[in-house]
Design a protein around this motif. Structure first.
Motif, PDB file in Angstrom:
ATOM      1  N   TYR A  94      16.888  55.304  71.580  1.00  0.00           N
ATOM      2  CA  TYR A  94      15.689  55.468  70.866  1.00  0.00           C
ATOM      3  C   TYR A  94      14.387  55.782  71.269  1.00  0.00           C
ATOM      4  O   TYR A  94      13.626  55.682  70.835  1.00  0.00           O
ATOM      5  CB  TYR A  94      15.397  53.624  70.844  1.00  0.00           C
ATOM      6  N   ARG A  95      14.668  57.044  71.998  1.00  0.00           N
ATOM      7  CA  ARG A  95      13.285  58.056  73.013  1.00  0.00           C
ATOM      8  C   ARG A  95      12.353  57.226  73.511  1.00  0.00           C
ATOM      9  O   ARG A  95      11.178  57.444  73.029  1.00  0.00           O
ATOM     10  CB  ARG A  95      13.492  58.933  71.826  1.00  0.00           C
ATOM     11  N   GLY A  96      12.745  56.310  73.966  1.00  0.00           N
ATOM     12  CA  GLY A  96      11.129  55.157  74.761  1.00  0.00           C
ATOM     13  C   GLY A  96      11.258  53.781  73.856  1.00  0.00           C
ATOM     14  O   GLY A  96      10.039  53.154  74.221  1.00  0.00           O
ATOM     15  N   LEU A  97      11.616  54.207  72.820  1.00  0.00           N
ATOM     16  CA  LEU A  97      11.210  53.330  71.715  1.00  0.00           C
ATOM     17  C   LEU A  97      10.352  51.943  71.769  1.00  0.00           C
ATOM     18  O   LEU A  97      10.025  50.520  71.088  1.00  0.00           O
ATOM     19  CB  LEU A  97      10.620  53.639  70.200  1.00  0.00           C
ATOM     20  N   LEU A  98      11.860  51.103  72.136  1.00  0.00           N
ATOM     21  CA  LEU A  98      12.124  49.943  71.858  1.00  0.00           C
ATOM     22  C   LEU A  98      11.707  49.329  72.820  1.00  0.00           C
ATOM     23  O   LEU A  98      11.014  48.181  73.539  1.00  0.00           O
ATOM     24  CB  LEU A  98      13.653  49.649  72.715  1.00  0.00           C
ATOM     25  N   GLY A  99      10.631  50.432  74.692  1.00  0.00           N
ATOM     26  CA  GLY A  99       9.548  49.324  75.318  1.00  0.00           C
ATOM     27  C   GLY A  99       8.030  49.180  74.265  1.00  0.00           C
ATOM     28  O   GLY A  99       7.617  48.692  74.938  1.00  0.00           O
ATOM     29  N   LEU A 100       8.247  48.890  72.794  1.00  0.00           N
ATOM     30  CA  LEU A 100       6.646  48.809  72.026  1.00  0.00           C
ATOM     31  C   LEU A 100       7.750  47.522  72.017  1.00  0.00           C
ATOM     32  O   LEU A 100       8.500  47.642  70.726  1.00  0.00           O
ATOM     33  CB  LEU A 100       6.532  49.886  70.878  1.00  0.00           C
ATOM     34  N   ARG A 101       6.859  46.417  71.577  1.00  0.00           N
ATOM     35  CA  ARG A 101       8.088  45.339  71.242  1.00  0.00           C
ATOM     36  C   ARG A 101       6.316  44.334  70.255  1.00  0.00           C
ATOM     37  O   ARG A 101       5.706  44.680  70.484  1.00  0.00           O
ATOM     38  CB  ARG A 101       7.969  44.356  72.499  1.00  0.00           C
ATOM     39  N   VAL A 102       7.589  44.443  68.801  1.00  0.00           N
ATOM     40  CA  VAL A 102       6.360  44.042  68.039  1.00  0.00           C
ATOM     41  C   VAL A 102       7.024  42.231  67.744  1.00  0.00           C
ATOM     42  O   VAL A 102       7.899  42.212  67.984  1.00  0.00           O
ATOM     43  CB  VAL A 102       6.481  44.644  67.145  1.00  0.00           C
ATOM     44  N   GLY A 103       6.115  41.785  67.481  1.00  0.00           N
ATOM     45  CA  GLY A 103       6.312  39.702  67.521  1.00  0.00           C
ATOM     46  C   GLY A 103       6.644  39.560  65.970  1.00  0.00           C
ATOM     47  O   GLY A 103       6.501  40.567  64.465  1.00  0.00           O
ATOM     48  N   LEU A 104       7.874  38.874  65.202  1.00  0.00           N
ATOM     49  CA  LEU A 104       8.407  38.316  64.419  1.00  0.00           C
ATOM     50  C   LEU A 104       7.616  36.863  64.220  1.00  0.00           C
ATOM     51  O   LEU A 104       8.561  36.512  65.273  1.00  0.00           O
ATOM     52  CB  LEU A 104       9.622  38.880  64.095  1.00  0.00           C
ATOM     53  N   THR A 109       2.475  31.618  60.736  1.00  0.00           N
ATOM     54  CA  THR A 109       2.062  32.029  62.441  1.00  0.00           C
ATOM     55  C   THR A 109       1.627  33.547  62.479  1.00  0.00           C
ATOM     56  O   THR A 109       0.220  33.811  63.411  1.00  0.00           O
ATOM     57  CB  THR A 109       3.116  32.082  63.647  1.00  0.00           C
ATOM     58  N   VAL A 110       1.826  34.408  62.154  1.00  0.00           N
ATOM     59  CA  VAL A 110       1.647  35.439  61.940  1.00  0.00           C
ATOM     60  C   VAL A 110       0.552  35.793  61.360  1.00  0.00           C
ATOM     61  O   VAL A 110      -0.473  36.238  62.757  1.00  0.00           O
ATOM     62  CB  VAL A 110       2.541  36.878  61.049  1.00  0.00           C
ATOM     63  N   LYS A 111      -0.020  35.012  60.735  1.00  0.00           N
ATOM     64  CA  LYS A 111      -1.082  35.472  60.152  1.00  0.00           C
ATOM     65  C   LYS A 111      -2.508  35.123  61.030  1.00  0.00           C
ATOM     66  O   LYS A 111      -3.296  35.507  61.555  1.00  0.00           O
ATOM     67  CB  LYS A 111      -1.700  34.656  58.581  1.00  0.00           C
ATOM     68  N   PHE A 181      16.322  38.085  58.723  1.00  0.00           N
ATOM     69  CA  PHE A 181      15.322  36.547  58.649  1.00  0.00           C
ATOM     70  C   PHE A 181      14.930  35.729  58.508  1.00  0.00           C
ATOM     71  O   PHE A 181      14.661  35.566  58.786  1.00  0.00           O
ATOM     72  CB  PHE A 181      16.105  36.986  60.659  1.00  0.00           C
ATOM     73  N   GLU A 182      14.047  36.693  57.157  1.00  0.00           N
ATOM     74  CA  GLU A 182      13.171  36.712  56.166  1.00  0.00           C
ATOM     75  C   GLU A 182      11.439  36.309  57.170  1.00  0.00           C
ATOM     76  O   GLU A 182      11.527  35.357  57.652  1.00  0.00           O
ATOM     77  CB  GLU A 182      13.565  35.035  55.135  1.00  0.00           C
ATOM     78  N   LEU A 183      11.516  36.598  58.434  1.00  0.00           N
ATOM     79  CA  LEU A 183      10.557  37.095  59.573  1.00  0.00           C
ATOM     80  C   LEU A 183       9.168  37.486  58.710  1.00  0.00           C
ATOM     81  O   LEU A 183       9.658  38.744  58.658  1.00  0.00           O
ATOM     82  CB  LEU A 183      10.859  36.882  60.885  1.00  0.00           C
ATOM     83  N   ALA A 184       7.978  37.725  59.608  1.00  0.00           N
ATOM     84  CA  ALA A 184       7.072  37.892  58.671  1.00  0.00           C
ATOM     85  C   ALA A 184       6.404  38.979  60.492  1.00  0.00           C
ATOM     86  O   ALA A 184       7.186  38.398  61.543  1.00  0.00           O
ATOM     87  CB  ALA A 184       5.839  37.390  58.815  1.00  0.00           C
TER      88      ALA A 184
END
Length: 234
Positions: A94-104, A109-111, A181-184
């Protein structure tokens, strides 16, 4: 899986037993596409081989099975212990991009959490992470609140019940996981740390590691890996 290389592989072609998860709709996963590309690029030097999916294996068990020779290959985020137990093919899928973690998380809750803008606010967020992911130890060591999960699917069930706030996943896989999983998805901030995601090979299969390293070198040189990665991240 069928033979990689010529349509009719030789009967003596080695079988590579792997645990790469297929897509829910039956398509090849990106990880298996990369694996097939590397094997095809290595075929002129190393010959034909055949892929055999052994079923989904939790990461901790996968490394035990690599050690004892019941599994030939898995794909995982690296750490010191994993590199001691199996042979890493040191090219990041993934050329290092897995080190950027996005919250689902759940949309409400996301809002609420989009406005997190300080370390203090971040430490009030409850993250859920699968216990055998290296991220679990990394994020705990950073002082974040981390809830221990057995699997992603059982973790999402706990998320829906309010057991934690966000499931952090790699930016390159966030859209697929959110859809499944139908998450935001949190858009305004993420977690970032250096990491790499490798193919790991059983210590009992040193030639397979050499085959994959050679395949990666060829695929990087001729641009075919970049083309595949580019299609994946589009």
């Amino acid at each position: 899986g069928g033979p990689v290389g010529w349509p009719a592989a030789r009967a003596s072609a080695p079988v590579i037993r792997h645990s790469l998860r297929p897509m829910a709709d039956g398509r090849l996963s990106y990880r298996e596409e990369v694996l097939r590309l590397l094997l095809e690029k290595a075929r002129p030097r190393f010959g034909d081989c055949e892929l055999q999916f052994t079923g989904l294996v939790p990461q901790a068990r996968a490394f035990s099975e690599l050690e004892n020779g019941r599994l030939d290959l898995c794909a995982a985020m690296t750490d010191v212990d994993r590199e001691r137990r199996a042979v890493p093919v040191r090219y990041c899928l993934y050329r290092g991009l897995l080190g950027l973690r996005v919250g689902l998380g759940l949309p409400e809750t996301v809002k609420r959490l989009e406005s997190v803008d300080s370390l203090e606010a971040l430490r009030a967020v409850r993250f859920g992470l699968v216990q055998d992911w290296p991220d679990y130890a990394i994020q705990r060591a950073a002082g974040l609140q981390v809830v221990r999960l057995a699997t992603v699917s059982s973790g999402v069930a706990r998320l829906r019940l309010g057991g934690f706030d966000l499931l952090p996943v790699g930016a390159v896989e966030a859209d697929d996981v959110a859809l499944e999983f139908e998450l935001a998805k949190v858009w305004r901030w993420g977690l970032i740390y250096p990491t790499a995601f490798y193919f790991f090979v059983s210590p009992q299969q040193p030639q397979l590691a050499e085959r994959l390293k050679h395949g990666f070198e060829v695929a990087l040189h001729d641009g075919s890996f970049d083309a595949l990665f580019g299609r994946f991240v589009e």
